[in-house]
Write a protein that holds these residues in place. Structure first.
Motif, PDB file in Angstrom:
ATOM      1  N   THR A 215      25.692   6.173  -0.375  1.00 58.51           N
ATOM      2  CA  THR A 215      24.898   5.510  -1.405  1.00 58.51           C
ATOM      3  C   THR A 215      23.437   5.916  -1.299  1.00 58.51           C
ATOM      4  O   THR A 215      22.782   6.207  -2.302  1.00 58.51           O
ATOM      5  CB  THR A 215      25.032   3.977  -1.279  1.00 58.51           C
ATOM      6  OG1 THR A 215      26.413   3.625  -1.295  1.00 58.51           O
ATOM      7  CG2 THR A 215      24.302   3.272  -2.412  1.00 58.51           C
TER       8      THR A 215
ATOM      9  N   LYS B 112      29.765  -3.236  -3.508  1.00 64.52           N
ATOM     10  CA  LYS B 112      30.873  -2.592  -4.232  1.00 64.52           C
ATOM     11  C   LYS B 112      30.634  -1.095  -4.375  1.00 64.52           C
ATOM     12  O   LYS B 112      31.573  -0.298  -4.351  1.00 64.52           O
ATOM     13  CB  LYS B 112      31.034  -3.227  -5.620  1.00 64.52           C
ATOM     14  CG  LYS B 112      31.515  -4.665  -5.564  1.00 64.52           C
ATOM     15  CD  LYS B 112      31.665  -5.247  -6.972  1.00 64.52           C
ATOM     16  CE  LYS B 112      32.002  -6.734  -6.874  1.00 64.52           C
ATOM     17  NZ  LYS B 112      31.491  -7.496  -8.037  1.00 64.52           N
ATOM     18  N   VAL B 113      29.361  -0.721  -4.550  1.00 63.79           N
ATOM     19  CA  VAL B 113      29.035   0.704  -4.654  1.00 63.79           C
ATOM     20  C   VAL B 113      29.369   1.410  -3.339  1.00 63.79           C
ATOM     21  O   VAL B 113      29.970   2.493  -3.336  1.00 63.79           O
ATOM     22  CB  VAL B 113      27.541   0.906  -5.003  1.00 63.79           C
ATOM     23  CG1 VAL B 113      27.200   2.393  -5.063  1.00 63.79           C
ATOM     24  CG2 VAL B 113      27.201   0.234  -6.322  1.00 63.79           C
TER      25      VAL B 113
ATOM     26  N   MET C 284      21.648   5.378 -17.547  1.00 62.06           N
ATOM     27  CA  MET C 284      21.910   4.563 -16.351  1.00 62.06           C
ATOM     28  C   MET C 284      21.066   3.293 -16.326  1.00 62.06           C
ATOM     29  O   MET C 284      21.180   2.497 -15.405  1.00 62.06           O
ATOM     30  CB  MET C 284      21.618   5.377 -15.083  1.00 62.06           C
ATOM     31  CG  MET C 284      22.597   6.493 -14.819  1.00 62.06           C
ATOM     32  SD  MET C 284      22.181   7.324 -13.277  1.00 62.06           S
ATOM     33  CE  MET C 284      22.823   6.138 -12.083  1.00 62.06           C
TER      34      MET C 284
ATOM     35  N   ALA D 268      32.995   7.815  -8.959  1.00 58.63           N
ATOM     36  CA  ALA D 268      32.674   6.391  -8.806  1.00 58.63           C
ATOM     37  C   ALA D 268      31.209   6.183  -9.146  1.00 58.63           C
ATOM     38  O   ALA D 268      30.352   6.924  -8.649  1.00 58.63           O
ATOM     39  CB  ALA D 268      32.944   5.932  -7.377  1.00 58.63           C
ATOM     40  N   TYR D 269      30.935   5.216  -9.982  1.00 58.35           N
ATOM     41  CA  TYR D 269      29.556   4.838 -10.327  1.00 58.35           C
ATOM     42  C   TYR D 269      28.694   6.041 -10.741  1.00 58.35           C
ATOM     43  O   TYR D 269      27.525   6.132 -10.393  1.00 58.35           O
ATOM     44  CB  TYR D 269      28.893   4.099  -9.167  1.00 58.35           C
ATOM     45  CG  TYR D 269      29.415   2.692  -8.969  1.00 58.35           C
ATOM     46  CD1 TYR D 269      28.912   1.640  -9.721  1.00 58.35           C
ATOM     47  CD2 TYR D 269      30.425   2.440  -8.040  1.00 58.35           C
ATOM     48  CE1 TYR D 269      29.394   0.354  -9.548  1.00 58.35           C
ATOM     49  CE2 TYR D 269      30.919   1.158  -7.857  1.00 58.35           C
ATOM     50  CZ  TYR D 269      30.390   0.120  -8.615  1.00 58.35           C
ATOM     51  OH  TYR D 269      30.863  -1.152  -8.447  1.00 58.35           O
ATOM     52  N   GLY D 270      29.297   6.990 -11.434  1.00 60.10           N
ATOM     53  CA  GLY D 270      28.500   8.092 -11.972  1.00 60.10           C
ATOM     54  C   GLY D 270      28.339   9.286 -11.051  1.00 60.10           C
ATOM     55  O   GLY D 270      27.683  10.260 -11.400  1.00 60.10           O
TER      56      GLY D 270
ATOM     57  N   GLY E  10      26.575  -6.638  -6.431  1.00 59.99           N
ATOM     58  CA  GLY E  10      27.136  -5.389  -6.939  1.00 59.99           C
ATOM     59  C   GLY E  10      26.943  -4.225  -5.982  1.00 59.99           C
ATOM     60  O   GLY E  10      27.689  -3.236  -6.033  1.00 59.99           O
TER      61      GLY E  10
ATOM     62  N   TYR F 270      22.958   9.326  -2.622  1.00 59.31           N
ATOM     63  CA  TYR F 270      23.047   9.274  -4.082  1.00 59.31           C
ATOM     64  C   TYR F 270      21.696   8.834  -4.660  1.00 59.31           C
ATOM     65  O   TYR F 270      21.141   9.474  -5.568  1.00 59.31           O
ATOM     66  CB  TYR F 270      24.170   8.295  -4.461  1.00 59.31           C
ATOM     67  CG  TYR F 270      24.504   8.192  -5.934  1.00 59.31           C
ATOM     68  CD1 TYR F 270      24.070   9.131  -6.863  1.00 59.31           C
ATOM     69  CD2 TYR F 270      25.294   7.135  -6.399  1.00 59.31           C
ATOM     70  CE1 TYR F 270      24.410   9.013  -8.203  1.00 59.31           C
ATOM     71  CE2 TYR F 270      25.644   7.009  -7.737  1.00 59.31           C
ATOM     72  CZ  TYR F 270      25.188   7.945  -8.639  1.00 59.31           C
ATOM     73  OH  TYR F 270      25.524   7.827  -9.967  1.00 59.31           O
TER      74      TYR F 270
ATOM     75  N   ILE G 132      22.386   1.551 -10.318  1.00 60.77           N
ATOM     76  CA  ILE G 132      23.724   2.095 -10.068  1.00 60.77           C
ATOM     77  C   ILE G 132      24.729   0.960  -9.984  1.00 60.77           C
ATOM     78  O   ILE G 132      25.816   1.020 -10.550  1.00 60.77           O
ATOM     79  CB  ILE G 132      23.743   2.901  -8.744  1.00 60.77           C
ATOM     80  CG1 ILE G 132      22.887   4.158  -8.863  1.00 60.77           C
ATOM     81  CG2 ILE G 132      25.184   3.269  -8.364  1.00 60.77           C
ATOM     82  CD1 ILE G 132      22.696   4.888  -7.539  1.00 60.77           C
ATOM     83  N   ALA G 133      24.319  -0.110  -9.273  1.00 61.65           N
ATOM     84  CA  ALA G 133      25.231  -1.226  -9.039  1.00 61.65           C
ATOM     85  C   ALA G 133      25.410  -2.096 -10.276  1.00 61.65           C
ATOM     86  O   ALA G 133      26.216  -3.020 -10.259  1.00 61.65           O
ATOM     87  CB  ALA G 133      24.723  -2.064  -7.871  1.00 61.65           C
ATOM     88  N   GLY G 134      24.652  -1.830 -11.330  1.00 63.74           N
ATOM     89  CA  GLY G 134      24.760  -2.646 -12.531  1.00 63.74           C
ATOM     90  C   GLY G 134      24.096  -4.008 -12.389  1.00 63.74           C
ATOM     91  O   GLY G 134      24.417  -4.931 -13.135  1.00 63.74           O
TER      92      GLY G 134
END
Length: 684
Positions: free
Chosen positions: A606, A519-520, A668, A540-542, A516, A609, A415-417
């Motif tokens: 988070t 930030k999520v 993802m 946000a973030y999907g 990252g 999620y 998720i955070a990339g």
DNA sequence: GTACTCTGCGCC
DNA sequence: AAACGGCGCAGAGTAC
């Protein structure tokens, strides 16, 4: 299409909550007192034993109306087991809908009276009638149930009618499950219908061993302390009086005070802070603690529970509750198949797993605790370690299990990339070691880029030389993804370390290892708060947040929604500055049966999620299993257990199915790794 | 007695 | 700049 709301009142000698709906309905003594039927057309019939089958029932069934009940598993079981004898045709599961499942889906309270109150329904449960029915179920001193006079039965019927009215209004208020979730509920019913086969002779032998081995130890404990081993608070006070100031009597604390680690091995050095305390223990305290360690496990209560809930078909049904948690995981019921202890018995490495299993089973099946102690180890510990073996595959079938390796960390990093980190995981690198090397830069980081042939031995060497540091790395990777701070980290994982160290670990995770991820947290919090405050759609973030009625909905990449009930905007002071007031929101959810108001924050959103995504990966794989003729009987959050006919391809097939990601998970870039095993019994 | 809360335990 | 993970069950304790 119209629908029908049926509700039974029943009684019997079997304890419904202990045995579950299935075993209760199958019990010889269970009888139906009445059946109330209310239809969406306004038709109403109340049926008593001896009456002819209501035309409304047969017509609704034939015309394909939905049958709607609150906890439909109960109505299904009674209909199947008892109503046949009164001439009632059974109703297929596809024609049932469960209002309790919809409550679970919307994270509402599941008790009918609670949810009616919370939603402000006009109809309420008849609590006086509820008490009457409860009284009718209670045997008198002679063991007989109260007489059912016509007056009493009439009152029961009134109560029953009030229940169906309430259920009808509840359904009208909360509506159906989404089509996708209905499929999940049907799968839940299928799994509960299949149930899990229990090795009852083994269960009974284990029970006998526990009873006979613990009795003398319990007596001794009482002699030493003056209290039962279960009286935690009093035992703790007694120990304090004896000069042993244990903060609590948790397993780990007891182990530390005895100078042992949790697995019962004697510590080699000063790894364990409690070792010094152990020197001062008087013999009585030491012995009491040792007894507590030997027989203190409450898991053995599962044995009695298995005995209570096993059905005549030799299987336990109704072990899984649909959508038992906010993000949608199933919850374990009855003997709780989700928290079987993992074995602690240590055998010589030359002994193979299968051999170990048959040695243990052979010993346990003597039912002789002294024999078990002679050939295996401490009797109660042996039983606790072997509880999983009570679940056994049917003749000609086998258990095959697969679990998603490190899935939680993989999902949050995706998720955070943080694709560098997920690539490491996918390549088989040990990210716990990687994290440890960020915490302690002087440690030798294995050469991940060079491939498994090179880093494999390096990892093994690291595990040997720096086991403790790897442990800290593991706790960090698994624990710090959801905004846990330094103090909590210290309390949970590192009581023997100072706060400064813990803050440094937290900082390393947030700033260096996975920058990252924070930030999520902030983005999800901002999006959700905005959605609650302005009513708009915020992504946000999907994940996509929006208010719908009294709920904040969170739309996952799979398209499924998670719900936050009664989401309300609030203003809140920040913990670091009471004058810094910001927009936030709170919602309500049931915790241990009570509706609690919860302040939302980024780390928790988070986590929800991530768990939501894990759950969607699981259901995707379970549906595939069913299509491929691999019957799913249990899932444990990241593990799927199937019971197919024995065959050489089952493991490969399960692995392929679980590794085959849905489209959105591929998008993802969530790397999925699956470990499988097969056996005739459940194990870890 | 009954309902409710709290602590402890086990898993993920 | 930034905190509280989830679950169910067993047993004890408390209030009524």
């Amino acid at each position: 299409m119209p629908y029908l709301v049926p509700d039974y009142e029943t009684r019997g000698l079997c304890d419904l909550t202990a045995a579950g709906a299935d075993a209760y309905a199958e019990d010889f003594s269970t009888e139906v007192l009445c059946l109330d039927l209310i239809a969406s057309t306004g038709e109403h019939v109340i049926w008593y034993p001896g009456d002819p089958v209501p035309e409304l029932w047969t017509r609704a069934l034939a015309d394909g109306w939905m049958f709607i009940a609150h906890n439909a598993r109960f109505e299904r079981a009674i209909t199947r087991c008892i109503m046949g004898q009164y001439g009632f045709p059974d109703v297929p599961v596809t024609q049932w809908h469960d209002t309790m499942a919809r409550c679970a889906n919307l994270v509402l309270p599941m008790k009918l009276e609670k949810v009616a109150e919370v939603l402000g329904l006009n109809q309420r449960k008849d609590m006086e009638g509820s008490r009457l029915v409860k009284a009718l179920r209670t045997p008198n001193r002679r063991g007989n149930l109260p007489d059912l006079t016509p007056t009493i039965l009439h009152r029961v019927g009134q109560y029953c009618t009030q229940d169906t009215r309430t259920q009808l209004e509840l359904h009208q208020r909360i509506g159906w499950l989404d089509p996708g979730e209905r499929k999940v509920w049907l799968l839940n019913q299928k799994m509960n219908d299949r149930g899990v086969k229990l090795d009852m002779p083994l269960v009974r032998n284990m029970q006998r061993i526990v009873d006979e081995a613990s009795a003398p130890l319990e007596d001794r404990f009482r002699e030493l302390t003056g209290f039962n081993i279960t009286q935690g608070q009093k035992v703790k006070s007694w120990m304090h009086e004896q000069g042993a100031h244990l903060p609590d009597l948790q397993k780990e604390t007891v182990a530390k005070w005895l100078g042992k680690d949790v697995d019962g091995e004697v510590g080699e050095d000063d790894l364990f802070a409690g070792k010094d305390d152990a020197q001062g223990l008087i013999p009585e305290v030491r012995e009491a603690l040792e007894i507590k360690q030997l027989i203190g496990s409450s898991s053995i209560k599962k044995l009695a529970r298995m005995e209570q809930c096993v059905s005549p078909d030799g299987r336990a049904h109704g072990l899984l509750m649909y959508h038992g948690t906010g993000p949608g995981r199933q919850a374990g019921r009855l003997f709780q198949p989700h928290n079987f202890p993992r074995g602690t018995l240590v055998f010589d490495k030359s002994i193979k797993l299968a051999q170990k299993q048959s040695m243990i089973l052979e010993a346990l099946n003597t039912g002789d605790w002294e024999y078990v102690e002679a050939v295996i180890g401490p009797a109660v510990e042996t039983v606790v370690s072997s509880l999983r073996y009570c679940m056994v595959a049917e003749q000609g079938h086998e258990y095959v299990a697969g679990d998603f390796a490190g899935i939680q960390a993989r999902v949050v990093l995706s998720i955070a990339g943080e694709y560098e980190k997920t690539a490491l995981m996918a390549a088989g690198a040990d990210v716990y070691i990687d994290m440890a090397c960020d915490i302690w830069p002087e440690l030798p980081r294995p050469n991940w880029a060079a491939g498994p042939e090179v880093f494999g031995p390096q990892v093994e060497a690291f595990k040997k030389a720096f086991a403790e540091q790897r442990g800290t790395g593991k706790n960090s990777v698994l624990g710090l993804g959801f905004q846990m701070g330094g103090p909590k980290f210290q309390w949970k994982y590192a009581t023997d370390r100072d706060l400064e160290f813990c803050l440094r670990v937290v900082n390393t995770y947030r700033k260096e290892w996975a920058p990252g991820v924070p930030k999520v947290w902030y983005a999800l919090q901002d999006a959700a708060v905005a959605a609650v405050w302005d009513g708009g759609v915020h992504e946000a973030y999907g994940i996509e947040y929006v208010m719908e009625d009294r709920w904040l909905s969170a739309r996952l990449p799979s398209g499924r929604k998670m719900w936050y009930f009664d989401a309300k905007p609030i203003r809140k002071a920040m913990p670091w500055d009471p004058d810094d007031i910001r927009r936030a929101f709170q919602y309500r959810a049931t915790k241990t049966g009570q509706l609690k108001t919860i302040d939302a924050f980024g780390g928790q959103l988070t986590e929800n999620y991530v768990m939501g995504i894990e759950r969607d990966l699981m259901t995707h794989a379970m549906f595939r299993c069913e299509r491929e003729n691999l019957p799913v009987i249990l899932d444990v959050h990241d593990e799927i257990l199937i019971e197919p006919k024995s065959g050489p391809d089952n493991r490969t097939l399960l692995q392929q199915i679980m590794e085959d990601r849905p489209r959105w998970a591929v998008d993802m870039r969530i790397p999925v790794g699956v470990e499988v095993w097969s056996n005739d019994r459940y194990r870890k």
